[in-house]
Design a protein around this motif. Sequence first.
Motif, PDB file in Angstrom:
ATOM      1  N   PHE A 241       0.816  -1.209   0.000  1.00 44.88           N
ATOM      2  CA  PHE A 241       0.000   0.000   0.000  1.00 44.88           C
ATOM      3  C   PHE A 241       0.852   1.263   0.000  1.00 44.88           C
ATOM      4  O   PHE A 241       0.474   2.281  -0.570  1.00 44.88           O
ATOM      5  N   GLY A 242       1.987   1.208   0.685  1.00 47.17           N
ATOM      6  CA  GLY A 242       2.805   2.413   0.820  1.00 47.17           C
ATOM      7  C   GLY A 242       3.281   2.984  -0.498  1.00 47.17           C
ATOM      8  O   GLY A 242       3.599   4.165  -0.595  1.00 47.17           O
ATOM      9  N   ARG A 243       3.331   2.140  -1.522  1.00 46.81           N
ATOM     10  CA  ARG A 243       3.752   2.623  -2.823  1.00 46.81           C
ATOM     11  C   ARG A 243       2.750   3.626  -3.378  1.00 46.81           C
ATOM     12  O   ARG A 243       3.090   4.510  -4.151  1.00 46.81           O
ATOM     13  N   HIS A 244       1.491   3.477  -2.983  1.00 52.49           N
ATOM     14  CA  HIS A 244       0.440   4.344  -3.510  1.00 52.49           C
ATOM     15  C   HIS A 244      -0.010   5.391  -2.496  1.00 52.49           C
ATOM     16  O   HIS A 244      -0.239   6.547  -2.847  1.00 52.49           O
ATOM     17  N   SER A 245      -0.141   4.974  -1.237  1.00 54.29           N
ATOM     18  CA  SER A 245      -0.668   5.909  -0.247  1.00 54.29           C
ATOM     19  C   SER A 245      -0.320   5.465   1.175  1.00 54.29           C
ATOM     20  O   SER A 245      -0.622   4.326   1.560  1.00 54.29           O
ATOM     21  N   THR A 246       0.318   6.364   1.929  1.00 52.01           N
ATOM     22  CA  THR A 246       0.590   6.094   3.338  1.00 52.01           C
ATOM     23  C   THR A 246      -0.713   6.025   4.128  1.00 52.01           C
ATOM     24  O   THR A 246      -0.839   5.242   5.071  1.00 52.01           O
ATOM     25  N   ASP A 247      -1.685   6.837   3.729  1.00 52.80           N
ATOM     26  CA  ASP A 247      -2.973   6.867   4.425  1.00 52.80           C
ATOM     27  C   ASP A 247      -3.634   5.496   4.422  1.00 52.80           C
ATOM     28  O   ASP A 247      -4.273   5.103   5.396  1.00 52.80           O
ATOM     29  N   ARG A 248      -3.506   4.757   3.323  1.00 50.59           N
ATOM     30  CA  ARG A 248      -4.132   3.442   3.242  1.00 50.59           C
ATOM     31  C   ARG A 248      -3.483   2.457   4.205  1.00 50.59           C
ATOM     32  O   ARG A 248      -4.162   1.628   4.818  1.00 50.59           O
ATOM     33  N   GLU A 249      -2.170   2.544   4.330  1.00 46.26           N
ATOM     34  CA  GLU A 249      -1.468   1.670   5.277  1.00 46.26           C
ATOM     35  C   GLU A 249      -1.943   1.930   6.703  1.00 46.26           C
ATOM     36  O   GLU A 249      -2.273   1.002   7.442  1.00 46.26           O
ATOM     37  N   VAL A 250      -1.968   3.197   7.065  1.00 46.85           N
ATOM     38  CA  VAL A 250      -2.368   3.580   8.417  1.00 46.85           C
ATOM     39  C   VAL A 250      -3.818   3.176   8.672  1.00 46.85           C
ATOM     40  O   VAL A 250      -4.148   2.600   9.725  1.00 46.85           O
ATOM     41  N   ALA A 251      -4.696   3.465   7.713  1.00 46.80           N
ATOM     42  CA  ALA A 251      -6.114   3.136   7.866  1.00 46.80           C
ATOM     43  C   ALA A 251      -6.319   1.629   8.015  1.00 46.80           C
ATOM     44  O   ALA A 251      -7.107   1.176   8.860  1.00 46.80           O
ATOM     45  N   LEU A 252      -5.586   0.838   7.229  1.00 43.27           N
ATOM     46  CA  LEU A 252      -5.745  -0.612   7.290  1.00 43.27           C
ATOM     47  C   LEU A 252      -5.274  -1.159   8.637  1.00 43.27           C
ATOM     48  O   LEU A 252      -5.924  -2.039   9.221  1.00 43.27           O
ATOM     49  N   MET A 253      -4.174  -0.636   9.162  1.00 42.86           N
ATOM     50  CA  MET A 253      -3.679  -1.099  10.460  1.00 42.86           C
ATOM     51  C   MET A 253      -4.679  -0.779  11.574  1.00 42.86           C
ATOM     52  O   MET A 253      -4.968  -1.628  12.425  1.00 42.86           O
ATOM     53  N   TRP A 287       4.151  -3.743  11.413  1.00 47.54           N
ATOM     54  CA  TRP A 287       4.819  -2.438  11.540  1.00 47.54           C
ATOM     55  C   TRP A 287       6.104  -2.378  10.717  1.00 47.54           C
ATOM     56  O   TRP A 287       6.469  -1.326  10.209  1.00 47.54           O
ATOM     57  N   HIS A 288       6.777  -3.502  10.557  1.00 49.86           N
ATOM     58  CA  HIS A 288       8.034  -3.532   9.796  1.00 49.86           C
ATOM     59  C   HIS A 288       7.806  -3.676   8.288  1.00 49.86           C
ATOM     60  O   HIS A 288       8.773  -3.641   7.525  1.00 49.86           O
ATOM     61  N   ASN A 289       6.552  -3.842   7.879  1.00 49.01           N
ATOM     62  CA  ASN A 289       6.237  -3.948   6.453  1.00 49.01           C
ATOM     63  C   ASN A 289       5.689  -2.660   5.858  1.00 49.01           C
ATOM     64  O   ASN A 289       5.372  -2.612   4.675  1.00 49.01           O
ATOM     65  N   VAL A 290       5.560  -1.622   6.687  1.00 48.67           N
ATOM     66  CA  VAL A 290       5.038  -0.349   6.195  1.00 48.67           C
ATOM     67  C   VAL A 290       6.182   0.642   5.998  1.00 48.67           C
ATOM     68  O   VAL A 290       7.316   0.413   6.435  1.00 48.67           O
ATOM     69  N   THR A 291       5.866   1.753   5.362  1.00 47.38           N
ATOM     70  CA  THR A 291       6.884   2.769   5.102  1.00 47.38           C
ATOM     71  C   THR A 291       7.267   3.495   6.390  1.00 47.38           C
ATOM     72  O   THR A 291       6.557   3.406   7.405  1.00 47.38           O
ATOM     73  N   GLU A 292       8.361   4.213   6.354  1.00 47.82           N
ATOM     74  CA  GLU A 292       8.857   4.919   7.529  1.00 47.82           C
ATOM     75  C   GLU A 292       7.843   5.934   8.039  1.00 47.82           C
ATOM     76  O   GLU A 292       7.630   6.075   9.253  1.00 47.82           O
ATOM     77  N   SER A 293       7.220   6.658   7.117  1.00 48.70           N
ATOM     78  CA  SER A 293       6.220   7.655   7.523  1.00 48.70           C
ATOM     79  C   SER A 293       5.019   6.984   8.185  1.00 48.70           C
ATOM     80  O   SER A 293       4.440   7.522   9.143  1.00 48.70           O
ATOM     81  N   SER A 294       4.638   5.799   7.703  1.00 49.21           N
ATOM     82  CA  SER A 294       3.516   5.073   8.304  1.00 49.21           C
ATOM     83  C   SER A 294       3.867   4.568   9.698  1.00 49.21           C
ATOM     84  O   SER A 294       3.018   4.531  10.589  1.00 49.21           O
ATOM     85  N   ARG A 295       5.134   4.188   9.901  1.00 54.27           N
ATOM     86  CA  ARG A 295       5.553   3.731  11.219  1.00 54.27           C
ATOM     87  C   ARG A 295       5.411   4.845  12.250  1.00 54.27           C
ATOM     88  O   ARG A 295       4.895   4.626  13.354  1.00 54.27           O
ATOM     89  N   ILE A 296       5.878   6.017  11.875  1.00 54.93           N
ATOM     90  CA  ILE A 296       5.795   7.161  12.796  1.00 54.93           C
ATOM     91  C   ILE A 296       4.335   7.521  13.062  1.00 54.93           C
ATOM     92  O   ILE A 296       3.931   7.759  14.210  1.00 54.93           O
ATOM     93  N   THR A 297       3.538   7.540  12.002  1.00 53.30           N
ATOM     94  CA  THR A 297       2.127   7.917  12.128  1.00 53.30           C
ATOM     95  C   THR A 297       1.363   6.941  13.002  1.00 53.30           C
ATOM     96  O   THR A 297       0.622   7.352  13.911  1.00 53.30           O
ATOM     97  N   THR A 298       1.514   5.633  12.746  1.00 49.20           N
ATOM     98  CA  THR A 298       0.758   4.645  13.511  1.00 49.20           C
ATOM     99  C   THR A 298       1.179   4.630  14.977  1.00 49.20           C
ATOM    100  O   THR A 298       0.331   4.492  15.872  1.00 49.20           O
ATOM    101  N   LYS A 299       2.466   4.761  15.231  1.00 44.42           N
ATOM    102  CA  LYS A 299       2.945   4.758  16.616  1.00 44.42           C
ATOM    103  C   LYS A 299       2.309   5.877  17.422  1.00 44.42           C
ATOM    104  O   LYS A 299       1.829   5.664  18.548  1.00 44.42           O
ATOM    105  N   HIS A 300       2.276   7.084  16.834  1.00 43.45           N
ATOM    106  CA  HIS A 300       1.684   8.228  17.543  1.00 43.45           C
ATOM    107  C   HIS A 300       0.157   8.175  17.531  1.00 43.45           C
ATOM    108  O   HIS A 300      -0.487   8.619  18.490  1.00 43.45           O
TER     109      HIS A 300
END
Length: 442
Positions: A241-253, A287-300
């Motif tokens: 998902f991160g290739r297209h949208s960080t928002d989708r990764e975060v939303a799916l998690m 968490w290790h399969n998402v992009t760096e920006s998604s890691r920071i976003t989901t953690k917070h």
Amino acid sequence: MADILWKMRAMLSSDHSSVVPINLFVALLCACIVIGHLLEEQRWMNESITALAVGLCTGVVILLTTGGKSSHLLVFSEDLFFIYLLPPIIFNAGFQVKKKQFFRNFMTIMLFGAVGTLISTATISIGATHFFKKMNISSLRVGDYLAIGAIFSATDSVCTLQVLNQDETPLLYSLVFGEGVVNDATSVVLFHAIQSIDLSHINSSTAAEFLGNFLYLFISSTILGVVTGLLSAYIIKKLYFGRHSTDREVALMILMAYLSYMLAELFYLSAILTVFFCGIVMSHYTWHNVTESSRITTKHAFATWSFVAEIFIFLYVGMDALDIEKWKVVSDSPGTSIMVSSILLGLVLVGRAAFVFPLSFLSNLTKKSPYEKIGIKQQVTIWWAGLMRGAVSMALAYNQFTRSGHTHLHGNAIMITSTITVVLFSTVVRQMNHLCGEQEEK
């Protein structure tokens, strides 16, 4: 036409009247965060105590403005607590927990959380039956005494997170918090099992069925949480998902985490255990399969969601402590109410000691290294840190002794007010003791 306009006006006024308390409650949440931030440097009050204090003050103001008719803005709802507030707290705890320490002490955690809760429930139930029957508290049945044991065996894992530091005391943190999560799940399972069994025909087959049901719930809930977490990791890794949208990764998690909890509720499993293990698996794989920006976003995002839910719970408990309806029912016997609260506090102390020290001794027998053994000082810390009772106890007490948040039975009202007293007293005393300890260290 006039009738239609009148109905529309009534609907609009009704909607507006429901919006007002929500606005005030959100404003109070903001106030708790601001005040907590201002008091952070002094460390004499943390967010929990701040929310309780603000809730109590707000309750007093509402009592004065309504002429003593009400003290809270929102009516307590089990659905609000178990469906919306508890999931983010437990999930974030699993997501942030140090997995190495947790799984290294997994058997000890299970021993404390499952077997310990059974011992505590039995101790409190027997003590409550002995003392309350002598006090002639009416309307309490056998099922109520057993439910009291499960209600007051549920520790407050929310407060535990704030009392112990994961980095400074990793062993104690993993033991106390891990036990707290399993304890909450066990208490809820025991509570519902007590409500479902026929207490008029108890025999050995009933006990075996009860134990089998408990093991089924525990194993099934754990497997469901692990499978949901692994599924989220697989979907994100394969579809990228991160290739297209960080928002989708975060939303799916976020959605997959919440889905694990709701699936457990759907299949009548322990949703607390499910979402906790889902959080552990997601933090290790997803968490290790998402992009760096998604890691920071989901953690917070998970931490913020959990933080707001915690403040919400303590704020409401503070306001509900002054619910005039329940105190009016017991106003003719204040001495009885105080005595019941004192007895319950004493039973909580005894019930926790009844399993912490014996089970610590058994756990130490299996440990070869002296560094892995639980010392007497650590045992006392584990006993003391788990004495707090919180929102889980409140929710279960409301379920057992009220109907839609209301009760007019004297015995039931005493149990509700005593639960509120125990929750407030244990939380405030334990938190203030911890903060004073921090001040002495500084």
